[in-house]
Design an enzyme around this catalytic site. Structure first.
Site, PDB file in Angstrom:
ATOM      1  N   ARG A  86       0.844  -1.221   0.000  1.00 38.94           N
ATOM      2  CA  ARG A  86       0.000   0.000   0.000  1.00 38.94           C
ATOM      3  C   ARG A  86       0.871   1.260   0.000  1.00 38.94           C
ATOM      4  O   ARG A  86       0.579   2.250   0.683  1.00 38.94           O
ATOM      5  CB  ARG A  86      -0.930   0.038   1.219  1.00 38.94           C
ATOM      6  CG  ARG A  86      -1.832  -1.152   1.368  1.00 38.94           C
ATOM      7  CD  ARG A  86      -2.905  -1.229   0.280  1.00 38.94           C
ATOM      8  NE  ARG A  86      -3.817  -2.308   0.560  1.00 38.94           N
ATOM      9  CZ  ARG A  86      -3.669  -3.553   0.097  1.00 38.94           C
ATOM     10  NH1 ARG A  86      -2.656  -3.859  -0.701  1.00 38.94           N
ATOM     11  NH2 ARG A  86      -4.541  -4.488   0.408  1.00 38.94           N
ATOM     12  N   SER A 103     -11.038  -0.825   3.495  1.00 37.71           N
ATOM     13  CA  SER A 103     -10.158  -1.215   4.609  1.00 37.71           C
ATOM     14  C   SER A 103      -9.543   0.050   5.206  1.00 37.71           C
ATOM     15  O   SER A 103      -8.913   0.813   4.491  1.00 37.71           O
ATOM     16  CB  SER A 103      -9.014  -2.100   4.122  1.00 37.71           C
ATOM     17  OG  SER A 103      -9.508  -3.260   3.552  1.00 37.71           O
ATOM     18  N   GLU A 121      -4.573   2.847   6.665  1.00 34.85           N
ATOM     19  CA  GLU A 121      -4.365   2.782   5.219  1.00 34.85           C
ATOM     20  C   GLU A 121      -4.943   4.067   4.593  1.00 34.85           C
ATOM     21  O   GLU A 121      -4.456   4.573   3.596  1.00 34.85           O
ATOM     22  CB  GLU A 121      -5.111   1.539   4.693  1.00 34.85           C
ATOM     23  CG  GLU A 121      -4.883   1.256   3.242  1.00 34.85           C
ATOM     24  CD  GLU A 121      -5.542  -0.054   2.783  1.00 34.85           C
ATOM     25  OE1 GLU A 121      -5.498  -1.063   3.513  1.00 34.85           O
ATOM     26  OE2 GLU A 121      -6.116  -0.046   1.687  1.00 34.85           O
TER      27      GLU A 121
END
Ligand code: NAP
Length: 353
Positions: free
Chosen positions: A178, A252, A349
């Site tokens: 990520r 998420s 995230e």
């Protein structure tokens, strides 16, 4: 709209709006007003928008689909540049595969649809991930064992300092979990314009995750097509992730926990049944969703307007009209609980401004 909108220089210039609510432009549905807001539909628009910010000594922030950003409740005293440059072009194609150029403002899922419908394999596992191509690159989106970096050849950016378009090759994009070079200070001034992807013709790239394995149970995996993988993920994800048209969410919210072997063995002493995966370079990946569910008992935990989604704890949901302040308090509480039980510091995230 006439009263609070004006053009930069001529009739071809993009429209500059004033006082735009950012909550309408992010999937979390949180955020105050932007002083200026520009939808850039071409490279020319991007240049004009950046010039406008520079000439008025204002900060700017580039927004894609708004699915990974939560703005502050306060006014953003600068220019939001929404990257709406669209386009998907097949650069070359032969019996082995294809090279496709996609522009940053395209919805990533439309790119997946484009590729799957032509039997271009490589991104079918990234089905139904919200957001645009630009965001997908910044974030190196990943799902079901596939990351966008696996198909990237290069990315074209507009360098806001030199005002020129530059091409950055895969090796210089420093993709990680990520993560990419676009999250580093060195590239804060780069605006992603387009990306070249290399796709193969043939079979689905990866069916190893349990949800896909279960879905195709009893089938000969070598006979599963990429359209079937896409259909399967549309079904799987619609059951596990909230409907964006009904709730505010950014998918998420937390990253999985990546740790070294010693840290993991220490944790295993208290949690012998902890699931784990190889994260490469001698590191171990522990699903954060498992920690929230099984260690902290937080699945479905709700406070005020916010909660952890009942079918997937990693997803934070805005059930009403939550503010950024409320979200930050909620997140701190979750992180404290996780730290108390595991000594792990969960990492976000999502970018919370
Ligand atoms: P899941 O299948 O219940 O698995 C839980 C976690 O374990 C996942 O986060 C996954 O890590 C890891 N995992 C499972 N099987 C694995 C394997 N065979 N090898 C390596 N790691 C494995 O996960 P889920 O919550 O339903 O999510 C399914 C997939 O969608 C995941 O890959 C998740 O990352 C992805 N997803 C992506 C986004 C996004 O990019 N915005 C949003 C939501 C979900 P990984 O997360 O590293 O795959």
């Amino acid at each position: 709209m006439e009263n609070n909108a004006y053009s930069i220089a001529n009739s071809d210039a993009p429209l500059i709006e004033e006082g735009v609510f950012l909550s309408y432009h992010t999937s979390f549905k949180i955020g105050g007003v932007a002083r200026f807001f520009i939808e850039a539909k071409s490279i020319e628009d991007i240049k004009k928008a950046v010039d406008f910010a520079h000439s008025h000594h204002l900060d700017f922030f580039v927004l894609g689909g708004g699915s990974n950003t939560v703005f502050s409740d306060k006014e953003f005293d600068g220019v939001i540049i929404k990257n709406c440059i669209k386009g998907i072009e097949i650069i070359k194609e032969d019996e082995e595969g294809a090279e496709v150029k996609v522009f940053a403002g395209e919805y990533f899922d439309d790119v997946v649809e484009f590729c799957v419908s032509r039997n271009f394999c490589g991104i079918e596992n990234l089905t139904a991930i919200p957001g645009t191509v630009g965001g997908a690159i910044v974030q190196n989106i990943g799902a079901y064992g596939t990351e966008i970096k696996n198909t990237v050849i290069s990315v074209d950016i507009f360098n806001t300092q030199t005002q020129i378009i530059e091409t950055i090759d895969l090796n210089d994009l420093h993709f990680g979990y990520r993560d990419s070079i676009f999250k580093k200070d060195s590239h804060k001034n780069a605006i992603i314009i387009s990306v070249r992807l290399k796709l193969l013709k043939g079979r689905p790239s990866n069916l190893i995750y349990k949800d896909l394995k279960n879905y195709f149970e009893g089938r000969d995996e070598t006979q599963v097509s990429i359209s079937e993988v896409r259909e399967a993920l549309q079904v799987i994800r619609s059951k596990k992730f909230p409907d964006l048209s009904l709730f505010g969410t950014a998918g998420s919210f937390f990253k999985n926990c990546i740790m070294n072997q010693d840290q993991f063995h220490e944790l295993q002493k208290n949690f012998p049944d902890a699931p784990y995966f190889d994260a490469g370079k001698g590191l171990v990946k522990l699903p954060s969703g498992w920690i929230l569910d099984k260690v902290c008992g937080l699945k479905g935990f709700r406070e005020g307007n916010l909660g952890l989604y009942e079918h997937q704890s990693l997803v934070v949901v805005n059930f009403g009209s939550a503010t950024n302040e409320e979200l930050k308090k909620f997140i701190s509480k979750i992180k404290e609980e996780v730290f108390k039980k595991t000594k792990i510091i969960l990492e976000e995230e999502v970018i919370v401004l």
